[in-house]
Design a protein around this motif. Structure first.
Motif, PDB file in Angstrom:
ATOM      1  N   ALA A  44       0.830  -1.210   0.000  1.00  0.00           N
ATOM      2  CA  ALA A  44       0.000   0.000   0.000  1.00  0.00           C
ATOM      3  C   ALA A  44       0.862   1.258   0.000  1.00  0.00           C
ATOM      4  CB  ALA A  44      -0.930   0.003   1.210  1.00  0.00           C
ATOM      5  N   ASN A  45       1.918   1.258   0.805  1.00  0.00           N
ATOM      6  CA  ASN A  45       2.813   2.415   0.833  1.00  0.00           C
ATOM      7  C   ASN A  45       3.519   2.614  -0.499  1.00  0.00           C
ATOM      8  OD1 ASN A  45       2.677   3.705   3.461  1.00  0.00           O
ATOM      9  ND2 ASN A  45       3.475   1.801   4.297  1.00  0.00           N
ATOM     10  N   THR A  46       3.968   1.522  -1.098  1.00  0.00           N
ATOM     11  CA  THR A  46       4.651   1.617  -2.395  1.00  0.00           C
ATOM     12  C   THR A  46       3.724   2.181  -3.457  1.00  0.00           C
ATOM     13  OG1 THR A  46       6.113  -0.212  -1.835  1.00  0.00           O
ATOM     14  CG2 THR A  46       5.882   0.309  -4.172  1.00  0.00           C
ATOM     15  N   GLN A  47       2.481   1.713  -3.473  1.00  0.00           N
ATOM     16  CA  GLN A  47       1.520   2.227  -4.457  1.00  0.00           C
ATOM     17  C   GLN A  47       1.247   3.712  -4.223  1.00  0.00           C
ATOM     18  OE1 GLN A  47       0.634   0.619  -7.190  1.00  0.00           O
ATOM     19  NE2 GLN A  47       1.869  -1.081  -6.467  1.00  0.00           N
ATOM     20  N   ALA A  48       1.161   4.121  -2.958  1.00  0.00           N
ATOM     21  CA  ALA A  48       0.923   5.539  -2.653  1.00  0.00           C
ATOM     22  C   ALA A  48       2.108   6.395  -3.088  1.00  0.00           C
ATOM     23  CB  ALA A  48       0.653   5.716  -1.162  1.00  0.00           C
ATOM     24  N   VAL A  49       3.317   5.914  -2.869  1.00  0.00           N
ATOM     25  CA  VAL A  49       4.517   6.652  -3.293  1.00  0.00           C
ATOM     26  C   VAL A  49       4.552   6.757  -4.816  1.00  0.00           C
ATOM     27  CG1 VAL A  49       7.051   6.556  -3.396  1.00  0.00           C
ATOM     28  CG2 VAL A  49       5.866   6.107  -1.230  1.00  0.00           C
ATOM     29  N   ARG A  50       4.255   5.661  -5.492  1.00  0.00           N
ATOM     30  CA  ARG A  50       4.273   5.671  -6.960  1.00  0.00           C
ATOM     31  C   ARG A  50       3.206   6.610  -7.519  1.00  0.00           C
ATOM     32  NH1 ARG A  50       3.415   0.337  -9.214  1.00  0.00           N
ATOM     33  NH2 ARG A  50       4.242   1.178 -11.139  1.00  0.00           N
ATOM     34  N   ALA A  68       0.398  15.665  -3.108  1.00  0.00           N
ATOM     35  CA  ALA A  68       1.254  14.569  -3.571  1.00  0.00           C
ATOM     36  C   ALA A  68       2.603  14.573  -2.842  1.00  0.00           C
ATOM     37  CB  ALA A  68       1.469  14.663  -5.080  1.00  0.00           C
ATOM     38  N   GLN A  69       3.165  15.755  -2.606  1.00  0.00           N
ATOM     39  CA  GLN A  69       4.436  15.835  -1.870  1.00  0.00           C
ATOM     40  C   GLN A  69       4.282  15.282  -0.455  1.00  0.00           C
ATOM     41  OE1 GLN A  69       5.263  20.036  -2.373  1.00  0.00           O
ATOM     42  NE2 GLN A  69       6.949  19.590  -3.789  1.00  0.00           N
ATOM     43  N   ARG A  70       3.211  15.669   0.201  1.00  0.00           N
ATOM     44  CA  ARG A  70       2.964  15.195   1.567  1.00  0.00           C
ATOM     45  C   ARG A  70       2.765  13.682   1.594  1.00  0.00           C
ATOM     46  NH1 ARG A  70      -1.907  17.093   5.595  1.00  0.00           N
ATOM     47  NH2 ARG A  70      -1.311  15.741   7.333  1.00  0.00           N
ATOM     48  N   ALA A  73       6.143  11.809   0.940  1.00  0.00           N
ATOM     49  CA  ALA A  73       7.051  11.848   2.095  1.00  0.00           C
ATOM     50  C   ALA A  73       6.558  10.939   3.223  1.00  0.00           C
ATOM     51  CB  ALA A  73       7.207  13.283   2.594  1.00  0.00           C
ATOM     52  N   ASP A  74       5.278  11.034   3.565  1.00  0.00           N
ATOM     53  CA  ASP A  74       4.743  10.246   4.672  1.00  0.00           C
ATOM     54  C   ASP A  74       4.732   8.749   4.366  1.00  0.00           C
ATOM     55  OD1 ASP A  74       4.391  12.611   6.067  1.00  0.00           O
ATOM     56  OD2 ASP A  74       2.192  12.617   5.889  1.00  0.00           O
ATOM     57  N   HIS A  75       4.363   8.391   3.144  1.00  0.00           N
ATOM     58  CA  HIS A  75       4.316   6.965   2.796  1.00  0.00           C
ATOM     59  C   HIS A  75       5.713   6.372   2.650  1.00  0.00           C
ATOM     60  CE1 HIS A  75       0.025   6.213   2.640  1.00  0.00           C
ATOM     61  NE2 HIS A  75      -0.113   7.422   2.132  1.00  0.00           N
ATOM     62  N   LYS A  76       6.687   7.150   2.194  1.00  0.00           N
ATOM     63  CA  LYS A  76       8.074   6.669   2.181  1.00  0.00           C
ATOM     64  C   LYS A  76       8.545   6.404   3.604  1.00  0.00           C
ATOM     65  CE  LYS A  76      10.094   8.566  -2.053  1.00  0.00           C
ATOM     66  NZ  LYS A  76      11.061   9.547  -2.614  1.00  0.00           N
TER      67      LYS A  76
END
Length: 175
Positions: A44-50, A68-70, A73-76
């Motif tokens: 889920a985090n990877t998909q959000a970052v992508r 998108a920046q927020r 950063a948070d999902h990374k």
């Protein structure tokens, strides 16, 4: 008493002869273990970052780019925390599926205001579903106190993301 015995016998016979999936109850799902929860969180985090990376390139609105920046950063950061916890718990940090999801493909085909609107709507849906899954599936299933703590720490962040996405959607609607 004889009727009760007959009902019991008939029910037992039905249960013995009926296929397993035709019974009136569903078999219990296998319990999630901490490693599979961490793998799903990583995905889920990877998909959000992508998705956020795509938005940073394609978004038209400053508000969408800020969102998108927020998110990126948070999902990374959450991905890094989850992978560190996986290592600590003796699980292999997840290598999430990086293939394009249907949502990613649909976003990449849009531009301008249509992209902005579709991205924000997708983030609202994703965050609502993820919050629900964390609260109702992962948190009750988590065994490790560290994983429970990570999930409990993540939920408010995702709620903030949801609120930010909803506020961004309102801004887009007023433009």
């Amino acid at each position: 008493s004889q009727q009760t015995a007959a009902v019991t016998t008939d029910s037992a016979a039905v249960a013995q002869t009926a296929p397993a999936d035709s019974r009136p109850y569903a078999p219990a799902k296998p319990a999630l273990d901490d490693a599979s929860i961490l793998a799903q969180l990583a995905h889920a985090n990877t998909q959000a970052v992508r998705g956020s990376a795509v938005a940073l390139k394609q978004a038209h609105s400053r508000a969408v780019k800020a969102l998108a920046q927020r998110l990126e950063a948070d999902h990374k950061a959450n991905l890094k925390q989850g992978n560190a916890l996986a290592t600590k718990l003796g699980a292999t940090p997840a290598q999430p599926d990086t293939s394009a999801t249907p949502e990613m493909t649909a976003l990449q085909g849009k531009s301008g205001a249509a992209f902005d609107s579709a991205f924000v709507q997708q983030e609202i849906q994703d965050h609502q579903a993820t919050i629900d899954k964390l609260q109702n599936t992962f948190l009750p299933a988590a065994q490790s106190p560290e994983l429970k703590a990570l999930i409990q720490k993540t939920i408010p962040t995702l709620q903030q993301h949801l609120a930010a996405a909803q506020a961004t959607q309102k801004k887009l609607g007023s433009n």
